[in-house]
Design a protein around this motif. Structure first.
Motif, mmCIF file in Angstrom:
data_model
loop_
_atom_site.group_PDB
_atom_site.id
_atom_site.type_symbol
_atom_site.label_atom_id
_atom_site.label_comp_id
_atom_site.label_asym_id
_atom_site.label_seq_id
_atom_site.Cartn_x
_atom_site.Cartn_y
_atom_site.Cartn_z
ATOM 1 N N GLY A 33 72.157 25.712 41.103
ATOM 2 C CA GLY A 33 72.280 25.107 42.421
ATOM 3 C C GLY A 33 72.995 23.769 42.390
ATOM 4 N N HIS A 35 71.725 20.715 42.359
ATOM 5 C CA HIS A 35 71.143 19.580 43.080
ATOM 6 C C HIS A 35 70.596 18.497 42.156
ATOM 7 C CE1 HIS A 35 71.302 20.225 47.422
ATOM 8 N NE2 HIS A 35 71.435 21.493 47.114
ATOM 9 N N THR A 77 66.736 30.888 44.845
ATOM 10 C CA THR A 77 66.698 29.627 45.589
ATOM 11 C C THR A 77 65.305 29.358 46.132
ATOM 12 O OG1 THR A 77 67.279 30.638 47.708
ATOM 13 C CG2 THR A 77 69.100 29.927 46.291
ATOM 14 N N HIS A 79 64.645 28.596 49.121
ATOM 15 C CA HIS A 79 64.530 29.296 50.398
ATOM 16 C C HIS A 79 64.039 30.722 50.201
ATOM 17 C CE1 HIS A 79 65.511 30.859 54.387
ATOM 18 N NE2 HIS A 79 66.136 31.835 53.778
ATOM 19 N N ASP A 103 64.901 19.466 51.889
ATOM 20 C CA ASP A 103 65.315 19.811 53.240
ATOM 21 C C ASP A 103 66.021 21.165 53.186
ATOM 22 O OD1 ASP A 103 67.903 19.350 52.231
ATOM 23 O OD2 ASP A 103 67.916 17.282 52.936
ATOM 24 N N PRO A 104 66.466 21.711 54.337
ATOM 25 C CA PRO A 104 67.098 23.033 54.311
ATOM 26 C C PRO A 104 68.288 23.151 53.357
ATOM 27 C CG PRO A 104 66.503 22.486 56.557
ATOM 28 C CD PRO A 104 66.229 21.252 55.727
ATOM 29 N N GLN A 105 69.092 22.100 53.251
ATOM 30 C CA GLN A 105 70.228 22.167 52.328
ATOM 31 C C GLN A 105 69.763 22.327 50.889
ATOM 32 O OE1 GLN A 105 72.272 18.501 53.506
ATOM 33 N NE2 GLN A 105 73.961 19.729 54.286
ATOM 34 N N VAL A 106 68.766 21.535 50.506
ATOM 35 C CA VAL A 106 68.234 21.626 49.154
ATOM 36 C C VAL A 106 67.618 22.999 48.920
ATOM 37 C CG1 VAL A 106 66.460 20.741 47.582
ATOM 38 C CG2 VAL A 106 67.864 19.149 48.904
ATOM 39 N N ARG A 107 66.844 23.483 49.888
ATOM 40 C CA ARG A 107 66.163 24.767 49.705
ATOM 41 C C ARG A 107 67.139 25.937 49.640
ATOM 42 N NH1 ARG A 107 62.497 22.125 53.165
ATOM 43 N NH2 ARG A 107 63.243 23.208 55.032
ATOM 44 N N ASN A 108 68.271 25.823 50.273
ATOM 45 C CA ASN A 108 69.237 26.912 50.266
ATOM 46 C C ASN A 108 70.158 26.907 49.055
ATOM 47 O OD1 ASN A 108 69.345 28.796 52.795
ATOM 48 N ND2 ASN A 108 68.751 26.791 53.573
ATOM 49 N N ARG A 109 70.216 25.805 48.321
ATOM 50 C CA ARG A 109 71.088 25.742 47.149
ATOM 51 C C ARG A 109 70.303 25.556 45.843
ATOM 52 N NH1 ARG A 109 75.382 28.058 46.786
ATOM 53 N NH2 ARG A 109 76.019 26.658 45.120
ATOM 54 N N SER A 188 63.032 11.711 50.724
ATOM 55 C CA SER A 188 63.424 12.769 49.792
ATOM 56 C C SER A 188 62.515 13.990 49.845
ATOM 57 C CB SER A 188 63.412 12.232 48.361
ATOM 58 O OG SER A 188 62.084 11.963 47.953
#
Length: 286
Positions: A33, A35, A77, A79, A103-109, A188
């Motif tokens: 991912g 991140h 992921t 998500h 957040d959604p971006q982190v959870r999706n990647r 965060s």
């Protein structure tokens, strides 16, 4: 900032990734991912000259039940963990843990394998992996190796994973009577204190308990004193309250930073231990 120059390689299989990692030596880093790795590269705290993309390996992601155990591919992921029908049915605490990551971006990647291998002291997964007594399956040039979650994290950003090994999957026996509760940083969403509890309840009594703590100390730990206070006791809110009282005792390396002092974290451990225990008890239906 801008990272230093690097070569990009895409692995086509797990064996191919292991071979590419061995060929790159100390200069190679795995990318899933990204991140955790990419921010370090931008700050030049990490300067790999070879990035090996493992995000496109077939079957490296996915959630399935095999021989009575849940198996989560390391490339899955957050998500997908959070929204998995299988996890919601068989082991909801793992799904609810993933749902409160970032957040959604982190959870999706971001991926479960990347998070566990990075071993950030404030990460969420370590607590629930301790509570469900997970096994981490590693692949290297010499074959497969299995490490228990309780032995995997060895310190701050330090894990039992050799430079030429890849975390491939996580397995654990499903447990419904488990829950996760955390006090999070507002920006965060990392855990200041995060507690996961899993209970084995038989005939109205707690036959055994596993309680994992993250965020509060330099490494995730099992709260053995809380577990001892629960074992053999009635599965009740009163038992949970009495056992949670011991949550902050005996932990010596508590974190202290701009988000919370060591004293505050110690005070919050019993609070979130109680919430996790009550959440697990609520899943007994009684």
């Amino acid at each position: 900032m801008i990272p230093t120059a690097f070569e990009y390689e895409r692995a086509t299989s797990l064996d191919d990734a292991v071979a590419k990692l061995a060929a790159a030596g100390a200069a190679g880093k795995l990318l899933a991912g990204g991140h955790s790795l990419v921010p370090l590269m931008k700050l030049r705290l990490s300067e790999p000259t070879v990035l090996i993309d493992i995000g496109h390996i077939p079957d490296f992601a996915g959630i399935r039940e095999v021989d009575g155990k849940i198996e989560i591919g390391a490339g899955t992921t957050h998500h997908d963990v959070a929204t998995s029908p299988l996890l919601h049915d068989r082991c909801p605490a793992v799904a609810e843990t993933a749902a409160v990551i970032g957040d959604p971006q982190v959870r999706n990647r971001g991926t479960i394998g990347g998070s566990l291998a990075h071993a950030d002291p404030a990460a969420d997964y370590p607590a629930v992996m301790l509570a469900v007594d997970a096994d981490l399956h590693l692949k290297g040039p010499n074959g497969w190796r299995v490490v228990a979650a309780r032995d995997f994290v060895q310190g701050v950003f330090t894990v039992d994973l050799a430079p030429d090994e890849i975390l491939a999957r996580v397995t654990f026996a499903p447990v419904r009577t488990a829950a996760y509760a955390k006090l999070h940083q507002q920006a965060s969403r990392f855990a200041i204190v995060g507690v996961a509890a899993a209970l084995d309840i038989r005939d109205g009594f707690i036959a055994s308990a596993r309680v994992g703590l993250t965020g509060a100390a330099s490494s995730p730990v099992r709260l053995a004193n809380v577990e001892s206070a629960l074992n053999g006791q009635p599965a009740s809110s009163e038992t949970a309250a009495a056992a949670a009282h011991f949550g902050g005792a005996g932990i010596e390396d508590l974190n202290s930073d701009i988000h919370a002092s060591a004293e505050y974290r110690r005070a919050m451990i019993p609070v979130f231990t109680r919430r996790a225990l009550d959440g697990a008890l609520a899943r007994t239906g009684g």
